[in-house]
Design a protein around this motif. Structure first.
Motif, PDB file in Angstrom:
ATOM      1  N   CYS A   1       0.816  -1.213   0.000  1.00  0.00           N
ATOM      2  CA  CYS A   1       0.000   0.000   0.000  1.00  0.00           C
ATOM      3  C   CYS A   1       0.849   1.263   0.000  1.00  0.00           C
ATOM      4  CB  CYS A   1      -0.929   0.008   1.221  1.00  0.00           C
ATOM      5  SG  CYS A   1      -2.275  -1.196   1.162  1.00  0.00           S
ATOM      6  N   GLN A   2       2.016   1.191   0.599  1.00  0.00           N
ATOM      7  CA  GLN A   2       2.873   2.372   0.731  1.00  0.00           C
ATOM      8  C   GLN A   2       4.051   2.366  -0.235  1.00  0.00           C
ATOM      9  OE1 GLN A   2       3.990   2.541   4.893  1.00  0.00           O
ATOM     10  NE2 GLN A   2       2.004   3.361   5.502  1.00  0.00           N
ATOM     11  N   ASP A   3       4.128   1.344  -1.096  1.00  0.00           N
ATOM     12  CA  ASP A   3       5.224   1.237  -2.055  1.00  0.00           C
ATOM     13  C   ASP A   3       6.579   1.243  -1.338  1.00  0.00           C
ATOM     14  OD1 ASP A   3       6.299   0.893  -4.562  1.00  0.00           O
ATOM     15  OD2 ASP A   3       6.419   3.039  -5.004  1.00  0.00           O
ATOM     16  N   ARG A   4       6.672   0.422  -0.301  1.00  0.00           N
ATOM     17  CA  ARG A   4       7.901   0.257   0.461  1.00  0.00           C
ATOM     18  C   ARG A   4       8.199  -1.235   0.570  1.00  0.00           C
ATOM     19  NH1 ARG A   4       6.948   3.501   5.920  1.00  0.00           N
ATOM     20  NH2 ARG A   4       9.195   3.173   6.137  1.00  0.00           N
ATOM     21  N   THR A   5       9.262  -1.592   1.291  1.00  0.00           N
ATOM     22  CA  THR A   5       9.568  -2.998   1.501  1.00  0.00           C
ATOM     23  C   THR A   5       9.092  -3.418   2.888  1.00  0.00           C
ATOM     24  OG1 THR A   5      11.755  -2.686   2.511  1.00  0.00           O
ATOM     25  CG2 THR A   5      11.631  -2.727   0.086  1.00  0.00           C
ATOM     26  N   PRO A   6       8.718  -4.699   3.066  1.00  0.00           N
ATOM     27  CA  PRO A   6       8.319  -5.172   4.388  1.00  0.00           C
ATOM     28  C   PRO A   6       9.416  -4.997   5.428  1.00  0.00           C
ATOM     29  CG  PRO A   6       7.680  -6.751   2.703  1.00  0.00           C
ATOM     30  CD  PRO A   6       8.555  -5.730   2.036  1.00  0.00           C
ATOM     31  N   GLY A   7      10.671  -5.182   5.013  1.00  0.00           N
ATOM     32  CA  GLY A   7      11.783  -5.020   5.944  1.00  0.00           C
ATOM     33  C   GLY A   7      11.886  -3.599   6.466  1.00  0.00           C
ATOM     34  N   GLN A   8      11.679  -2.617   5.600  1.00  0.00           N
ATOM     35  CA  GLN A   8      11.714  -1.214   6.041  1.00  0.00           C
ATOM     36  C   GLN A   8      10.649  -0.941   7.090  1.00  0.00           C
ATOM     37  OE1 GLN A   8      11.159   0.676   2.226  1.00  0.00           O
ATOM     38  NE2 GLN A   8      13.345   1.079   1.936  1.00  0.00           N
ATOM     39  N   LEU A   9       9.452  -1.449   6.849  1.00  0.00           N
ATOM     40  CA  LEU A   9       8.371  -1.227   7.807  1.00  0.00           C
ATOM     41  C   LEU A   9       8.653  -1.928   9.129  1.00  0.00           C
ATOM     42  CD1 LEU A   9       5.136  -1.500   5.644  1.00  0.00           C
ATOM     43  CD2 LEU A   9       5.887   0.465   6.973  1.00  0.00           C
ATOM     44  N   ALA A  10       9.195  -3.123   9.066  1.00  0.00           N
ATOM     45  CA  ALA A  10       9.514  -3.857  10.296  1.00  0.00           C
ATOM     46  C   ALA A  10      10.514  -3.079  11.138  1.00  0.00           C
ATOM     47  CB  ALA A  10      10.060  -5.237   9.955  1.00  0.00           C
ATOM     48  N   GLU A  11      11.539  -2.533  10.493  1.00  0.00           N
ATOM     49  CA  GLU A  11      12.532  -1.733  11.215  1.00  0.00           C
ATOM     50  C   GLU A  11      11.891  -0.502  11.849  1.00  0.00           C
ATOM     51  OE1 GLU A  11      15.857  -2.014  11.928  1.00  0.00           O
ATOM     52  OE2 GLU A  11      15.606  -4.097  11.296  1.00  0.00           O
ATOM     53  N   GLU A  12      10.984   0.115  11.124  1.00  0.00           N
ATOM     54  CA  GLU A  12      10.330   1.330  11.611  1.00  0.00           C
ATOM     55  C   GLU A  12       9.452   1.051  12.827  1.00  0.00           C
ATOM     56  OE1 GLU A  12       6.900   3.877   9.632  1.00  0.00           O
ATOM     57  OE2 GLU A  12       8.825   4.192   8.623  1.00  0.00           O
TER      58      GLU A  12
END
Length: 350
Positions: free
Chosen positions: A269-280
């Motif tokens: 939905c945000q055009d990002r990677t799952p890993g980036q979101l997990a870190e955030e």
């Protein structure tokens, strides 16, 4: 349109990086009208359809109403579900002026192709199809119907009547696409006609999106977020999603499928990677993860939901889209059936 190839093409296209590009390609795709389309459909294939259309592909989109009864005894609320399917198509960006959107039941010649195509595959081949096995396991019927086994061949007729050479699918539909490729090759070889191209699958960036329970997202399994769901319902569904007791959020599809599925959904939905979101999210735990997912989904779907509401208010327009699509599809199907009859030396070709 007859598509010819000078070399065998791979079964799977390179996710839109075909050197020839989508312009001039003929694409067949569609869905069974068994209920609302969900985010698995959207990220698995709907966005791909819109992208292909914008890049110049010719789209045929089938509302597979005859296939509803593959795994159920009756076609419940069929007209309503069919119209809602078209609403979802248009709301996500398909243009009915150029896309041919039609129902199975409105194109007799397409369904007639099923008979000669069935002669090209064996019962053993159909029984080994892993997608058929999975659909049988989740069937609503007490006994498996013959239509369930012929389902892949009916899909082959959907694809080949239009001589489509690209088919946007999810990972789980690849075995069905291989049946269509087999039918095309065997018909061409047996009758020496060269009528059919060998279609290729076009996978999306999310060919298999997990549902809220970590398994495959599916209408029948109660783990899907519908495109038609409002923001409150979306929040409720995400709150009920399966996660685990570990507080730190990490992207581990094998070890933490529930958490990984939610991360994948928000990332798409945000055009990002799952890993980036997990870190955030870090040590925020399941509560922070679910808030992130809810906000991401609702923000992404807001314009689609607004468009759905407009389209749902004009059912006459939706029915006209289906009528126009049926006229176009019938012209193509009649021509293809005539070629098949001629190649086979059938009486109907005289």
């Amino acid at each position: 349109m007859t598509v010819t190839t000078t070399r065998p093409e791979p079964a799977v296209a390179d996710r839109g990086t075909d050197p020839e590009g989508p312009a001039g390609r003929r694409v067949l795709t569609g869905d069974r009208p068994t209920g609302p389309l969900h985010l698995g459909h959207y990220f698995g294939t709907l966005r791909n359809r819109v992208r292909l259309q914008r890049q110049g592909a010719e789209l045929f989109v089938v509302v597979a109403d005859y296939q509803v009864i593959t795994d159920r005894d009756i076609a419940d609320r069929l007209a309503e579900h069919s119209e809602n399917l078209v609403i979802d198509y248009l709301a996500t960006g398909l243009d009915p002026e150029s896309a041919t959107i039609f129902a199975h039941s409105a194109v007799p010649a397409l369904n007639q192709l099923l008979l000669p195509f069935l002669s090209l595959v064996s019962v053993a081949e159909l029984g080994r199809n892993p997608t058929v096995k999975d659909e049988i396991a989740h069937s609503r019927q007490s006994a498996v119907s013959g239509l369930m086994f012929t389902y892949p061949v009916h899909q082959a007729a959907d694809i080949l009547f239009s001589k489509a050479d690209l088919v946007p699918v999810g990972q789980d539909q690849l075995p069905h696409l291989e049946v269509a490729r087999t039918v095309a090759r065997r018909f061409n070889e047996r009758y020496g006609a060269g009528i059919f191209p060998c279609p290729r699958a076009l996978l999306s960036e999310a060919p298999l999106l997990p549902g809220t329970d970590g398994g495959k997202m599916s209408k029948s399994r109660g783990n899907a977020i519908a495109l038609a769901a409002d923001e409150d319902e979306t929040a409720r569904l995400v709150r009920g999603a399966r996660t685990d007791a570990e507080r730190r959020i990490s992207y581990d599809p094998a070890g933490r499928p529930g958490v990984a599925g939610l991360l994948q959904l928000a990332a798409l939905c945000q055009d990002r990677t799952p890993g980036q979101l997990a870190e955030e999210i870090g040590d925020g735990g399941a509560a922070a993860l679910k808030r992130t997912v809810t906000e991401a989904v609702n923000e992404h779907l807001r314009p689609i939901r607004a468009r759905r509401a407009e389209l749902a208010a004009d059912r006459g327009h939706i029915r006209q889209v289906l009528r126009t699509g049926a006229e176009r599809a019938n012209a193509v199907a009649d021509a293809t059936l005539a070629e098949v009859r001629a190649a086979m030396g059938a009486v109907g070709s005289a």
